[in-house]
Design a protein around this motif. Structure first.
Motif, PDB file in Angstrom:
ATOM      1  N   UNK A 169     -16.821 -41.335 -55.709  1.00  0.00           N
ATOM      2  CA  UNK A 169     -16.309 -41.253 -54.509  1.00  0.00           C
ATOM      3  C   UNK A 169     -14.732 -42.111 -54.556  1.00  0.00           C
ATOM      4  N   UNK A 170     -14.917 -43.366 -54.992  1.00  0.00           N
ATOM      5  CA  UNK A 170     -14.060 -44.484 -54.885  1.00  0.00           C
ATOM      6  C   UNK A 170     -13.028 -43.943 -56.144  1.00  0.00           C
ATOM      7  N   UNK A 171     -13.527 -43.524 -57.203  1.00  0.00           N
ATOM      8  CA  UNK A 171     -12.738 -42.894 -58.185  1.00  0.00           C
ATOM      9  C   UNK A 171     -11.568 -41.786 -57.836  1.00  0.00           C
ATOM     10  N   UNK A 172     -12.381 -41.063 -57.094  1.00  0.00           N
ATOM     11  CA  UNK A 172     -11.506 -39.887 -56.591  1.00  0.00           C
ATOM     12  C   UNK A 172     -10.600 -40.299 -55.666  1.00  0.00           C
ATOM     13  N   UNK A 173     -10.742 -41.401 -54.557  1.00  0.00           N
ATOM     14  CA  UNK A 173      -9.769 -41.833 -53.748  1.00  0.00           C
ATOM     15  C   UNK A 173      -8.793 -42.365 -54.499  1.00  0.00           C
ATOM     16  N   UNK A 267      -4.055 -51.023 -68.651  1.00  0.00           N
ATOM     17  CA  UNK A 267      -3.862 -49.709 -68.120  1.00  0.00           C
ATOM     18  C   UNK A 267      -4.725 -48.564 -68.156  1.00  0.00           C
ATOM     19  N   UNK A 268      -5.792 -48.805 -67.668  1.00  0.00           N
ATOM     20  CA  UNK A 268      -6.992 -47.828 -67.586  1.00  0.00           C
ATOM     21  C   UNK A 268      -6.471 -46.368 -67.190  1.00  0.00           C
ATOM     22  N   UNK A 269      -5.582 -46.434 -66.355  1.00  0.00           N
ATOM     23  CA  UNK A 269      -5.379 -45.047 -65.856  1.00  0.00           C
ATOM     24  C   UNK A 269      -4.729 -44.024 -66.721  1.00  0.00           C
ATOM     25  N   UNK A 270      -3.926 -44.729 -67.719  1.00  0.00           N
ATOM     26  CA  UNK A 270      -3.330 -43.767 -68.679  1.00  0.00           C
ATOM     27  C   UNK A 270      -4.255 -43.740 -70.208  1.00  0.00           C
ATOM     28  N   UNK A 271      -5.171 -44.786 -69.992  1.00  0.00           N
ATOM     29  CA  UNK A 271      -6.027 -44.859 -71.201  1.00  0.00           C
ATOM     30  C   UNK A 271      -7.277 -43.822 -71.085  1.00  0.00           C
ATOM     31  N   UNK A 272      -7.588 -43.517 -69.713  1.00  0.00           N
ATOM     32  CA  UNK A 272      -8.762 -42.732 -69.485  1.00  0.00           C
ATOM     33  C   UNK A 272      -8.876 -41.556 -70.330  1.00  0.00           C
ATOM     34  N   UNK A 278     -13.969 -35.867 -66.423  1.00  0.00           N
ATOM     35  CA  UNK A 278     -13.204 -35.948 -65.224  1.00  0.00           C
ATOM     36  C   UNK A 278     -14.158 -36.104 -63.927  1.00  0.00           C
ATOM     37  N   UNK A 279     -13.801 -36.802 -62.910  1.00  0.00           N
ATOM     38  CA  UNK A 279     -14.476 -36.910 -61.748  1.00  0.00           C
ATOM     39  C   UNK A 279     -13.683 -35.956 -60.641  1.00  0.00           C
TER      40      UNK A 279
END
Ligand SMILES: NC(=O)CCC(=O)C(=O)O
Length: 285
Positions: A169-173, A267-272, A278-279
């Motif tokens: 849920x937190x990841x989606x937000x 930079x987790x957001x770009x390394x994901x 995916x969530x």
């Protein structure tokens, strides 16, 4: 610090109102109004009340204290938001709608317009032998929707208490652009010391954003004894503001540049690996 403006402010103050909740609903509403006013006078632009701020927390109380939205409790919140020129996250109240009960958080903007309504998505049903057995689903139904709202500062995501245990849920937000997550909650004397701060830090660190939890003050004589310890954690995972269990207001200065800085450094957001997992919010097609 900018309170409100036409451009996006990079810093703002929030207040976590750890109020004492009693069995007297009108007294709770009056107390909430007074504390919200005090929080606004303390410079907060976003103020949050705790879970179940108008009623004692417990499955037996929900049917008795439930009301429709809009209703007497949300009318008080609407007035408090407009009079104090703040965004008010109304903790939660037991809500009645079409014969069903929900644990619901409403959010009002600075002019007293209701801009969000979150029904607790994950009901608190647990059984820890010899410690605590609780079954919110005895009287409540779960909500089905994620809830985030825009402010002149940043987008803010809402969860209620047990919702914080669900990392997705937190990841989606976070994916939706929220930089602050607010969780009105009422952990107890078993799971509070074990998990309350840890979960707040985990959600903040996982998503590199601010997370704040807002509890009622502890009432040792209540059937359900709340842990208290309303807390805020930075995107670095550090506790930046907290308290004990008495009634108090915790002020927190949110620095949105810090979110960007930390996301730039790690930079987790770009390394994901978006190509591998995916969530996803299934309520959106
Ligand atoms: N009100 C709640 O949802 C309580 C959640 C809780 O205590 C937990 O351990 O989770």
């Amino acid at each position: 610090m900018l309170k409100l403006g036409t451009t996006m402010a990079r810093s703002f103050r929030i207040a976590l109102v750890q109020m004492s909740v009693t069995a007297d609903k009108p007294a709770n509403l009056q107390r909430a109004s007074k504390l919200v006013k005090e929080a606004a006078a303390g410079g907060a632009s976003v103020v949050s009340l705790p879970e179940c701020f108008n009623s004692p927390y417990g499955t037996g109380y929900f049917p008795e204290y439930a009301e429709q939205i809009p209703g007497p409790s949300t009318d008080v919140l609407k007035k408090a938001a407009a009079e104090n020129n703040i965004f008010l996250v109304g903790g939660s109240i037991p809500e009645e709608d079409n014969g069903k009960l929900y644990n619901t958080c409403v959010v009002f903007n600075t002019t007293g317009e209701m801009i969000a309504k979150h029904r607790k998505m994950h009901l608190f049903d647990i059984d820890v032998p010899g410690k605590i057995t609780f079954k919110e689903s005895e009287t409540l139904c779960p909500g089905d929707n994620f809830t985030a709202f825009d402010t002149p500062f940043c987008k803010i995501g809402i969860g209620i208490c047990y919702d914080i245990r669900f990392a997705e849920m937190a990841q989606l937000y976070s994916k939706q652009g929220c930089k602050l997550l607010l969780y009105p909650g009422a952990f107890n004397m078993t799971t509070g010391p074990a998990h309350w701060e840890l979960l707040t830090r985990a959600r903040a660190l996982d998503n590199q954003l601010y997370v704040a939890t807002v509890s009622p003050a502890r009432d040792e004589k209540a059937k359900y004894v709340a842990w208290g310890h309303s807390t805020a954690v930075s995107p670095w995972g550090e506790v930046i503001a907290t308290c004990e269990h008495e009634e108090t207001i915790v002020y927190v200065d949110i620095d949105l540049d810090l979110v960007d800085q930390i996301r730039g450094q790690i930079p987790l957001t770009v390394q994901r690996r978006h190509d591998r997992y995916e969530v996803k919010d299934k309520t959106q097609s």
